[in-house]
Write an enzyme that holds these catalytic residues in place. Structure first.
Site, mmCIF file in Angstrom:
data_model
loop_
_atom_site.group_PDB
_atom_site.id
_atom_site.type_symbol
_atom_site.label_atom_id
_atom_site.label_comp_id
_atom_site.label_asym_id
_atom_site.label_seq_id
_atom_site.Cartn_x
_atom_site.Cartn_y
_atom_site.Cartn_z
ATOM 1 N N PHE A 182 19.185 57.021 62.851
ATOM 2 C CA PHE A 182 20.359 55.927 63.738
ATOM 3 C C PHE A 182 21.897 55.751 62.974
ATOM 4 O O PHE A 182 22.507 55.847 64.336
ATOM 5 C CB PHE A 182 19.856 54.327 63.389
ATOM 6 N N VAL A 183 21.523 56.046 61.516
ATOM 7 C CA VAL A 183 23.370 55.855 61.435
ATOM 8 C C VAL A 183 23.962 57.500 61.404
ATOM 9 O O VAL A 183 25.288 57.446 61.983
ATOM 10 C CB VAL A 183 23.727 55.914 60.096
ATOM 11 N N ASP B 240 12.326 71.001 54.022
ATOM 12 C CA ASP B 240 12.125 69.585 53.506
ATOM 13 C C ASP B 240 13.335 69.234 52.379
ATOM 14 O O ASP B 240 13.475 70.311 50.844
ATOM 15 C CB ASP B 240 11.118 69.036 52.626
ATOM 16 N N ALA C 228 17.736 60.871 53.569
ATOM 17 C CA ALA C 228 16.397 60.090 53.005
ATOM 18 C C ALA C 228 15.169 60.029 53.694
ATOM 19 O O ALA C 228 14.784 60.271 54.532
ATOM 20 C CB ALA C 228 17.101 58.689 52.036
ATOM 21 N N ARG C 229 14.388 59.615 52.176
ATOM 22 C CA ARG C 229 13.260 59.550 52.812
ATOM 23 C C ARG C 229 13.593 57.606 52.770
ATOM 24 O O ARG C 229 13.192 56.381 51.857
ATOM 25 C CB ARG C 229 12.226 59.643 51.637
ATOM 26 N N TYR D 89 11.400 52.408 47.175
ATOM 27 C CA TYR D 89 12.877 53.160 47.655
ATOM 28 C C TYR D 89 14.225 52.750 46.796
ATOM 29 O O TYR D 89 15.283 53.496 47.038
ATOM 30 C CB TYR D 89 12.758 52.095 49.190
ATOM 31 N N ILE E 222 26.361 49.492 63.610
ATOM 32 C CA ILE E 222 26.671 50.617 63.325
ATOM 33 C C ILE E 222 28.195 50.767 63.750
ATOM 34 O O ILE E 222 28.516 51.559 62.826
ATOM 35 C CB ILE E 222 25.689 51.610 64.687
#
Length: 314
Positions: free
Chosen positions: A7-8, A44, A66-67, A136, A202
């Site tokens: 998204f970013v 990965d 990122a995860r 996270y 955003i």
């Protein structure tokens, strides 16, 4: 940059590609390649990656991949999984960047490094002691610390940006669900919530990341970012409904009852997000970088709503 499919990352890549920058994107597939970008395909991030082909001739890395945080993580050891990608993968990339002569490494972290909630009138600041409460947030903090340690050893310019909840055209998850409920005119028991939540459009986040790529005073710093206009849940719903040109059917139920009901339903975290506060102070970002959010909340919500209305099927 990494994470150009996210998204970013999509928005940042689009701005970079149209702004005269030479852009190379590291991606796991060729899906949605930004126009005009060179592409490096990797596997990965938690596994060994030979980054030399991606980093040769590159001056600045912006690491968005990122995860990401999920509401119901099914991993047996979530922290180990987050560390594998968000810590090990980030530091592997950063070490390769140093070896390739990269000057600056901009790391998109998370406000979860600071914590999950604030008391009224006591916003998080960029330089206060971190207090992450979930795997996270812990992984993002460990990555930040690893990057600054590497910077001390090598002279790499490291810049960390911790966004709050990001919204805009194409937003998913809870923000999208909120727009769907409001669009359908569903009555919501959220008409009397007097909390404060910081959000970031955003376009504002991308503008700050562009600033951090070049600004000489950004090196070695942590920045928080928001729209600079904190909203209660009730006020946010009203603004989104207005942007959708729908009535906001909000029932004034006390916050404590909403939080209690959410806890009984096993949705305590959702209750906290709806009723609790999470504010950030972007004073350091404004002053050190001479930066101001270029897009107002109302304009950003109008743009988000227009995209939503153009992509839904009733």
């Amino acid at each position: 940059m990494t994470g150009a499919n996210g998204f970013v990352g999509r928005s940042l890549a689009a701005r970079l590609a149209t702004g005269g920058h030479r852009l190379r994107v590291a991606m796991r597939s060729r899906r949605e390649v930004p126009s005009g970008a060179e592409v490096f395909i990797h596997g990965d991030l938690g596994e060994p990656v030979d980054w030399r082909g991606a980093l040769t001739g590159i001056d600045v890395v912006v690491h968005c991949a990122a995860r990401v945080h999920v509401m119901a993580d099914t991993a047996k050891d979530p922290l180990a999984q987050f560390r594998r990608c968000n810590v090990d993968g980030t530091l592997q990339l950063a070490r390769a960047a140093v070896a390739a002569g990269v000057r600056r490494f901009v790391f998109v972290s998370s406000i979860k490094v600071n914590g999950e909630a604030t008391l009224p009138g006591q916003p998080f600041t960029a330089d206060e002691a971190p207090a992450p409460t979930d795997p996270y947030g812990v992984s993002k903090l460990e990555a930040e610390r690893g990057l600054f340690a590497l910077a001390a050893e090598t002279g790499l310019d490291v810049v960390v940006v911790r966004p709050v909840l990001v919204y805009g055209p194409g937003v998913k998850a809870n923000f999208l669900s909120m727009m769907r409920w409001l669009d359908k005119g569903v009555p919501l028991p959220l008409g009397a919530i007097d909390n404060r939540r910081s959000l970031v459009a955003i376009d504002n986040l991308v503008d700050l990341l562009l600033t951090c790529i070049e600004h000489p005073r950004a090196a070695g710093q942590v920045f928080l970012v928001s729209d600079g206009d904190d909203l209660s849940t009730t006020r946010l719903l009203g603004k989104v409904a207005a942007a959708l040109d729908r009535p906001a059917r909000l029932i004034p139920l006390p916050s404590r009852l909403i939080a209690a009901a959410a806890a009984l339903l096993g949705r305590r975290a959702l209750g906290q997000r709806l009723c609790g506060s999470l504010q950030v102070d972007i004073g350091k970002t404004r002053e050190l970088l001479d930066w101001t959010p270029p897009v107002s909340v109302d304009d950003a919500l109008a743009k988000t709503a227009k995209h939503f209305l153009g992509h839904i099927s009733r």
